[in-house]
Design a protein around this motif. Structure first.
Motif, PDB file in Angstrom:
ATOM      1  N   GLY A 262     -73.340 -36.278 -34.388  1.00 21.66           N
ATOM      2  CA  GLY A 262     -73.350 -34.869 -33.917  1.00 21.66           C
ATOM      3  C   GLY A 262     -72.465 -34.035 -34.907  1.00 21.66           C
ATOM      4  O   GLY A 262     -72.918 -32.956 -35.173  1.00 21.66           O
ATOM      5  N   MET A 263     -71.531 -34.736 -35.257  1.00 19.06           N
ATOM      6  CA  MET A 263     -70.806 -33.916 -36.538  1.00 19.06           C
ATOM      7  C   MET A 263     -71.394 -33.560 -37.554  1.00 19.06           C
ATOM      8  O   MET A 263     -71.349 -32.705 -38.263  1.00 19.06           O
ATOM      9  N   HIS A 264     -72.258 -34.562 -37.973  1.00 19.82           N
ATOM     10  CA  HIS A 264     -73.007 -34.594 -39.225  1.00 19.82           C
ATOM     11  C   HIS A 264     -74.054 -33.278 -39.026  1.00 19.82           C
ATOM     12  O   HIS A 264     -74.181 -32.533 -39.928  1.00 19.82           O
ATOM     13  N   VAL A 265     -74.629 -33.428 -38.005  1.00 19.94           N
ATOM     14  CA  VAL A 265     -75.661 -32.364 -37.789  1.00 19.94           C
ATOM     15  C   VAL A 265     -74.901 -31.041 -37.936  1.00 19.94           C
ATOM     16  O   VAL A 265     -75.710 -30.149 -38.213  1.00 19.94           O
ATOM     17  N   GLY A 266     -73.984 -30.743 -37.015  1.00 20.63           N
ATOM     18  CA  GLY A 266     -73.229 -29.516 -36.994  1.00 20.63           C
ATOM     19  C   GLY A 266     -72.663 -29.081 -38.245  1.00 20.63           C
ATOM     20  O   GLY A 266     -72.801 -27.930 -38.521  1.00 20.63           O
ATOM     21  N   ILE A 267     -72.358 -30.125 -39.291  1.00 18.72           N
ATOM     22  CA  ILE A 267     -71.807 -29.670 -40.769  1.00 18.72           C
ATOM     23  C   ILE A 267     -73.152 -29.031 -41.259  1.00 18.72           C
ATOM     24  O   ILE A 267     -73.018 -27.861 -42.008  1.00 18.72           O
ATOM     25  N   ILE A 268     -74.289 -29.691 -41.250  1.00 21.70           N
ATOM     26  CA  ILE A 268     -75.531 -29.347 -41.927  1.00 21.70           C
ATOM     27  C   ILE A 268     -75.825 -27.897 -41.326  1.00 21.70           C
ATOM     28  O   ILE A 268     -76.191 -27.220 -42.142  1.00 21.70           O
ATOM     29  N   PHE A 269     -75.900 -27.968 -40.011  1.00 25.12           N
ATOM     30  CA  PHE A 269     -76.176 -26.677 -39.350  1.00 25.12           C
ATOM     31  C   PHE A 269     -75.299 -25.357 -40.086  1.00 25.12           C
ATOM     32  O   PHE A 269     -75.718 -24.157 -40.283  1.00 25.12           O
ATOM     33  N   MET A 270     -73.839 -25.761 -40.073  1.00 24.08           N
ATOM     34  CA  MET A 270     -73.068 -24.754 -40.455  1.00 24.08           C
ATOM     35  C   MET A 270     -73.222 -24.237 -42.085  1.00 24.08           C
ATOM     36  O   MET A 270     -73.308 -22.990 -42.449  1.00 24.08           O
ATOM     37  N   ILE A 271     -73.541 -25.237 -43.023  1.00 18.16           N
ATOM     38  CA  ILE A 271     -74.094 -25.133 -44.414  1.00 18.16           C
ATOM     39  C   ILE A 271     -75.336 -24.165 -44.397  1.00 18.16           C
ATOM     40  O   ILE A 271     -75.478 -23.131 -45.289  1.00 18.16           O
ATOM     41  N   LEU A 272     -76.296 -24.668 -43.713  1.00 24.63           N
ATOM     42  CA  LEU A 272     -77.403 -23.876 -43.949  1.00 24.63           C
ATOM     43  C   LEU A 272     -77.407 -22.384 -42.997  1.00 24.63           C
ATOM     44  O   LEU A 272     -78.020 -21.495 -43.638  1.00 24.63           O
ATOM     45  N   ASN A 273     -76.517 -22.508 -42.004  1.00 27.11           N
ATOM     46  CA  ASN A 273     -76.170 -21.147 -41.552  1.00 27.11           C
ATOM     47  C   ASN A 273     -75.514 -20.169 -42.380  1.00 27.11           C
ATOM     48  O   ASN A 273     -76.125 -18.933 -42.313  1.00 27.11           O
ATOM     49  N   TYR A 274     -74.738 -20.717 -43.160  1.00 30.01           N
ATOM     50  CA  TYR A 274     -73.873 -19.844 -44.084  1.00 30.01           C
ATOM     51  C   TYR A 274     -74.927 -19.389 -45.330  1.00 30.01           C
ATOM     52  O   TYR A 274     -75.036 -18.412 -45.921  1.00 30.01           O
ATOM     53  N   LEU A 275     -75.941 -20.299 -46.015  1.00 28.12           N
ATOM     54  CA  LEU A 275     -76.818 -20.099 -46.930  1.00 28.12           C
ATOM     55  C   LEU A 275     -77.685 -19.106 -46.757  1.00 28.12           C
ATOM     56  O   LEU A 275     -78.215 -18.251 -47.477  1.00 28.12           O
ATOM     57  N   LEU A 276     -78.321 -19.277 -45.088  1.00 28.19           N
ATOM     58  CA  LEU A 276     -79.532 -18.376 -44.943  1.00 28.19           C
ATOM     59  C   LEU A 276     -78.864 -17.405 -44.061  1.00 28.19           C
ATOM     60  O   LEU A 276     -79.832 -16.485 -43.358  1.00 28.19           O
TER      61      LEU A 276
END
Length: 276
Positions: A262-276
């Protein structure tokens, strides 16, 4: 992205760069330590000019601080990846058979025994060997060991062998990256518990919580491969995965699924949320 708003990145980026650069080039440890202390000396010297508010001096102090953490990364990787065994230590490995070790990782049950990562403290007859060792304990051992146990083991510790063929997997380098340079086999009656310690309370708490959550899955009726997969994905407890299941995931090219949390998924979500 303005780095002035994230001061941690100013030291994290050069530190990571020093680790990567040191891993690729593999400088000798004395050279890396000299660079680190020299960089610290120059940085302290630059602090003497803190009263100067010019932009140039602020830039100089920032550059020296980055060099300090870059050289720190170099020192860490050189100490971790450098040669660990000297000739005197190899001679002590030949003489000693009894060792005092501390279990530093959770023991991993295997089909042919229990695999234990331990830290060598000393030999029973006195020794200066201070290395991490990978012990294989016989499956019929009546003494269970756990994280934090201080053990007296009877074993012939040997350096990890190099690969015999050019295209073989370099198991020695793999263990070296984890700080392990020795291996040994412990018979069923070759181990004695001396004491139990708690070297890392946070790690102990995490392991106990992982075990309790795994018990909840078992109480819910999960067993077999379903239990192995769910504990590997949700809890990161991949010790129970059998060799056949690992090969199946590796053959399908989806072994990384077992490492996702779940932490990995959360990190990926934060990166995509910041880029998009």
């Amino acid at each position: 992205m303005n780095l002035s708003n994230y001061p941690l990145f100013k030291i994290l980026i050069p530190y990571l760069f020093g680790i990567i650069f040191g891993y690729i080039c593999q400088f000798p440890a004395p050279f890396c330590q000299f660079c680190f202390f020299a960089a610290v000396a120059f940085w302290l010297f630059s602090l003497c000019f803190m009263h100067k508010s010019g932009h140039i001096w602020q830039t100089v102090k920032t550059i020296f601080l980055m060099i300090v953490f870059c050289s720190a990364g170099l020192s860490v990787i050189s100490w971790r990846m450098g040669p660990t065994l000297m000739r005197s230590e190899e001679a002590e490995l030949e003489r000693n058979r009894d060792w005092i070790v501390e279990v530093v990782e959770v023991p991993e049950p295997r089909a042919r025994g229990v695999r234990v990562t331990a830290q060598v403290w000393s030999g029973a007859r006195g020794s200066s060997v201070r290395e991490k060792v990978l012990l294989y304990i016989a499956p019929d051992s009546t003494l269970p060991c756990q994280y934090g146990d201080l053990l007296l083991v009877h074993s012939q510790l040997t350096p990890v062998e190099e690969p015999q063929n050019p295209d073989m997997f370099n198991y020695r380098e793999y263990l070296h990256k984890h700080g392990i340079s020795l291996t040994g086999y412990v018979a069923a009656d070759g181990m004695q518990l001396l004491a139990h310690r708690n070297p890392n309370p946070l790690k102990t708490f995490a392991q106990k919580a992982q075990g309790r959550l795994a018990d909840i899955f078992q109480q819910a009726g999960m067993s077999g491969r379903e239990y192995e997969i769910i504990t590997a994905i949700l809890l990161g407890a991949d010790n129970s995965l059998d060799a056949e299941l690992r090969k199946s995931y590796a053959a399908a090219g989806v072994s990384h699924i077992l490492c996702v949390s779940g932490m990995h998924v959360g990190i990926i979500f934060m990166i995509l949320n910041y880029l998009l």
